[in-house]
Design a protein around this motif. Structure first.
Motif, PDB file in Angstrom:
ATOM      1  N   ALA B  19       0.764  -1.315   0.036  1.00  0.00           N
ATOM      2  CA  ALA B  19       0.128  -0.065  -0.043  1.00  0.00           C
ATOM      3  C   ALA B  19       0.922   1.082  -0.003  1.00  0.00           C
ATOM      4  O   ALA B  19       0.607   2.330  -0.425  1.00  0.00           O
ATOM      5  N   GLU B  20       1.940   1.082   0.478  1.00  0.00           N
ATOM      6  CA  GLU B  20       3.133   2.173   0.591  1.00  0.00           C
ATOM      7  C   GLU B  20       3.396   2.904  -0.989  1.00  0.00           C
ATOM      8  O   GLU B  20       3.401   4.118  -1.087  1.00  0.00           O
ATOM      9  N   ASP B  21       3.177   1.734  -1.759  1.00  0.00           N
ATOM     10  CA  ASP B  21       3.633   2.494  -3.082  1.00  0.00           C
ATOM     11  C   ASP B  21       2.487   3.059  -3.831  1.00  0.00           C
ATOM     12  O   ASP B  21       2.641   3.721  -4.804  1.00  0.00           O
ATOM     13  N   PHE B  22       1.212   3.385  -3.297  1.00  0.00           N
ATOM     14  CA  PHE B  22       0.368   4.071  -3.720  1.00  0.00           C
ATOM     15  C   PHE B  22      -0.229   5.226  -2.958  1.00  0.00           C
ATOM     16  O   PHE B  22      -1.179   5.886  -2.821  1.00  0.00           O
ATOM     17  N   TYR B  23       0.985   5.621  -1.941  1.00  0.00           N
ATOM     18  CA  TYR B  23       0.728   6.516  -0.914  1.00  0.00           C
ATOM     19  C   TYR B  23       1.621   7.705  -0.926  1.00  0.00           C
ATOM     20  O   TYR B  23       2.811   7.503  -1.270  1.00  0.00           O
ATOM     21  N   PHE B  24       1.264   8.914  -0.544  1.00  0.00           N
ATOM     22  CA  PHE B  24       2.033  10.064  -0.425  1.00  0.00           C
ATOM     23  C   PHE B  24       1.689  10.972   0.720  1.00  0.00           C
ATOM     24  O   PHE B  24       0.489  11.353   0.710  1.00  0.00           O
ATOM     25  N   THR B  25       2.447  11.395   1.447  1.00  0.00           N
ATOM     26  CA  THR B  25       1.971  12.134   2.626  1.00  0.00           C
ATOM     27  C   THR B  25       2.601  13.691   2.922  1.00  0.00           C
ATOM     28  O   THR B  25       2.255  14.037   3.911  1.00  0.00           O
ATOM     29  N   VAL B  26       3.416  13.988   2.097  1.00  0.00           N
ATOM     30  CA  VAL B  26       4.205  15.559   2.317  1.00  0.00           C
ATOM     31  C   VAL B  26       3.182  16.479   1.912  1.00  0.00           C
ATOM     32  O   VAL B  26       3.604  17.667   2.069  1.00  0.00           O
TER      33      VAL B  26
END
Lengths: 179, 179, 179, 179, 179, 179
Positions: B19-26
């Motif tokens: 799931a991290e590959d589809f995620y962005f948080t900044v």
């Protein structure tokens, strides 16, 4: 009268286009989520933003109440980028029967590949708001439960019972909600 | 060593995707806009969100300081949807030499068709923030001034002087800022 | 009266099509280049060659006078092949702020990738002629100076002054030439 | 050794690209047309112009001797624009069994839609030269006679005899020329 | 009256669409193959299955009599999958002048890439039947002999004689069959 | 070891390709349908027919036992043509919550638009066989029940209960069949 349609939308005469045709202003308005699923989606597409015609983009605002969800659905013609602006959402999709999930807080972004079944659930204490962009003028949105259990006419309950391996009386009980 | 590249990016082995590959948080972090133009853009694309590979989407956050601007530029391979989340921006683009502009407040959305020269200017009293989605994995961003006046090596100033009908000494003065 | 347009051109009834629809004959005629930039372009596209409809191609002849130029421009929807049939041209384009240039004599060919800013300058002693093919029925041609400094209405000179880091009175002086 | 290929060509490292990669210079050289058909074609494509990679364009020069022809052929993946620079050519194509022909003099242009069988014949007194642009990096060129009568191995002459309604001994006579 | 056509077909009003629009029922009927080539093809496409509009698919049934053939032809806009349901067919296509052939019995499948010249011949003792699917709504079918030798008007026999290296009187003899 | 993949399949060296690469022969073999749903699908695609690479086509044979079904599913990247060769099938799909169904006998053909949820049920007295063609090399097949109720890990039963308006203990009972 026979109605004939062209594939796609007609274009406005470009000499008459104005900046208003490229503009949409209601995305800052909170929407009611008082329904069995607890969500409400506002779309921006060529119907209310004529300038989107042929551009290959549309967008949406999703309000998701506490404990609410945007239930499992897919877009047959678009991938989606979802960003959270209020609250906390759990986003998930299934690919090759693997479930991918992620908790999204304000400022987090998640991506749903074209055609995968996905959902978001409000797992926080307050109403949540998310914004989505889709790379199609006409992405399509197919909600699983509405389509399979709420079609008109109904799919034969006997067929659905075998497909979902549930008793046919059980499976058709919530039908009125989906129709 | 000769480096050979394929058109596009390699894909991760899908059985290793998470799931991290589809995620962005900044995207909820404010960025410095302390430069001659007064803006700062953070991109989310396949380089920092591997799951975007082949999906035909990328996105960005733009911080625009008071009196700042994202100067005239275009994306050769994408249309763009821009939504304002803080402050007040004037958005504009030119099509067939006609200028289309619109003042955008929080919650307003504007659309820039693929390939048109466009810009946004902070016309409010506070720093502004906007989010953009583009319908290409690799939209390209070509800033007009940097490209025309800041190329390496420089386009012959005599040629530029005729093209822009300005004196060649004037035209090359700000070059150091664009290089 | 409201004018509605379909995306693209209507097609002639194919049973009425003739060889004339696929034919264009004026490319051997020299054109005047008596203007501030010293060039003149003749286009062949679906408007004067109906058979090009849906084929994904168009073409042009460029006359470039001594010291003249086809000033910096780009085609948002096409790559271009340019061949020189008379004189000597310097062709250039900028990609990632790198300038690529080449002197072209009769029989030489140069390629401009889709969406890059490019130009050609007559660096010889005689009028030059070049032929171009573009891989779109409707490539679009956006001249930088006309678009940025000659739009109607004008982009706010204060905004342009910051974008180009020039004084706003200087930057607007040649405006009448671009409008 | 097993050779595996990707669809398309590898790309050069873009930081090593130079203007030479976008340049081709041999189109002003006359070619021999001393063969049974009286023509000679020089191609410019990604093999000798690396910068064409992914651009969707290629080009060619055709020399056609007196009484010579570029015999019937088609391009499965491209439309073509042909311009005459020397001599007089008769250009023709067949669509829905209708023949479209046009006499082309210097400066005339003709268009061949994707996939149609077409040909050009030198009907003038001097060698002719034409330039063609095609909207594919890899248009393909399928000469009818070579393909049908010159394949390796041969199509069963009995099958060809029925297909073309000719005696099978007659039909295979010129085979050595096409192989 | 001038007839103007849009590229593609008009769409029926979707609220009036019925299951009949997605249905076709005549593919189990044997067709006459009493003609010089010994074949008969029944097409299913948007003209008799309106629901195929915009879907990018069409299909066909081919009856091929004993010793009959579907003569050399190509589809400029589609690849094809062919499956045999009765009899024995030899399927062949030519790519880069190499001939690929395969004997197909009931249940066998063969693939013809887009744009290649291909044919099938009944090499069995009984009438054969095959079903084909093509990945275009409008694949086009260009029979080589009909197009080259049966066009209206005829291609100049002198040109064809050189192209096929046959005597022009011989080459035009079977013309009446192809027109 | 890190596995990196290109988008799509590698190509065989074309000089080593043979007719076998375009051929598939097992579609006349009956398959077992002894499972809870009563069906079995055999796919023909680039994995077992290498010549299909890049052609945009794949195909399948479906065996459906008496009372069996191919349960509700969709193909995110392809439309489908289905033809019946044995028995009687009821074919259905849902579009905009409208159900379209049709009884198909031998020789009948039905079309499923890209991305719609569809199913076929054997409503006859004997095992049924159907053949399908899809206009993608990699159409994808997403079975609704397997994806929603059989993912790994499971979607939170509480979320599913609300989505389908069923009790969460009921909804998870058949899970072992779908995993």
């Amino acid at each position: 009268m026979v109605v004939l349609l062209v594939n796609g939308k007609f274009c406005k005469d470009p000499t008459l286009a104005t900046a208003e045709d490229f503009y949409f202003t209601v995305l800052n308005q909170r929407k009611e989520t008082n329904n069995p699923f607890g969500f409400n989606v506002t779309f921006g597409n060529v119907d209310n933003v004529p300038g989107l015609n042929t551009l290959g983009l549309s967008f949406a605002r999703a309000d998701v109440g506490v404990n609410g969800q945007v239930p499992p659905h897919y877009h047959p013609r678009a991938s989606e980028i979802l960003g959270v602006s209020e609250g906390t959402l759990l986003a998930g999709f299934v690919s090759d029967q693997r479930l991918f999930t992620k908790t999204l807080n304000v400022g987090d972004v998640f991506v749903f590949p074209q055609g995968v079944i996905h959902f978001v659930v409000n797992i926080g204490e307050v109403p949540a708001v998310a914004f989505a962009s889709l790379n199609s003028q006409n992405p399509g949105t197919i909600f699983i439960a509405d389509t399979v259990f709420g079609s008109n006419p109904s799919i034969n309950p006997k067929f659905l019972a075998k497909a979902f391996q549930l008793d046919s009386t059980i499976i058709m009980k919530p039908r009125t909600i989906f129709v």
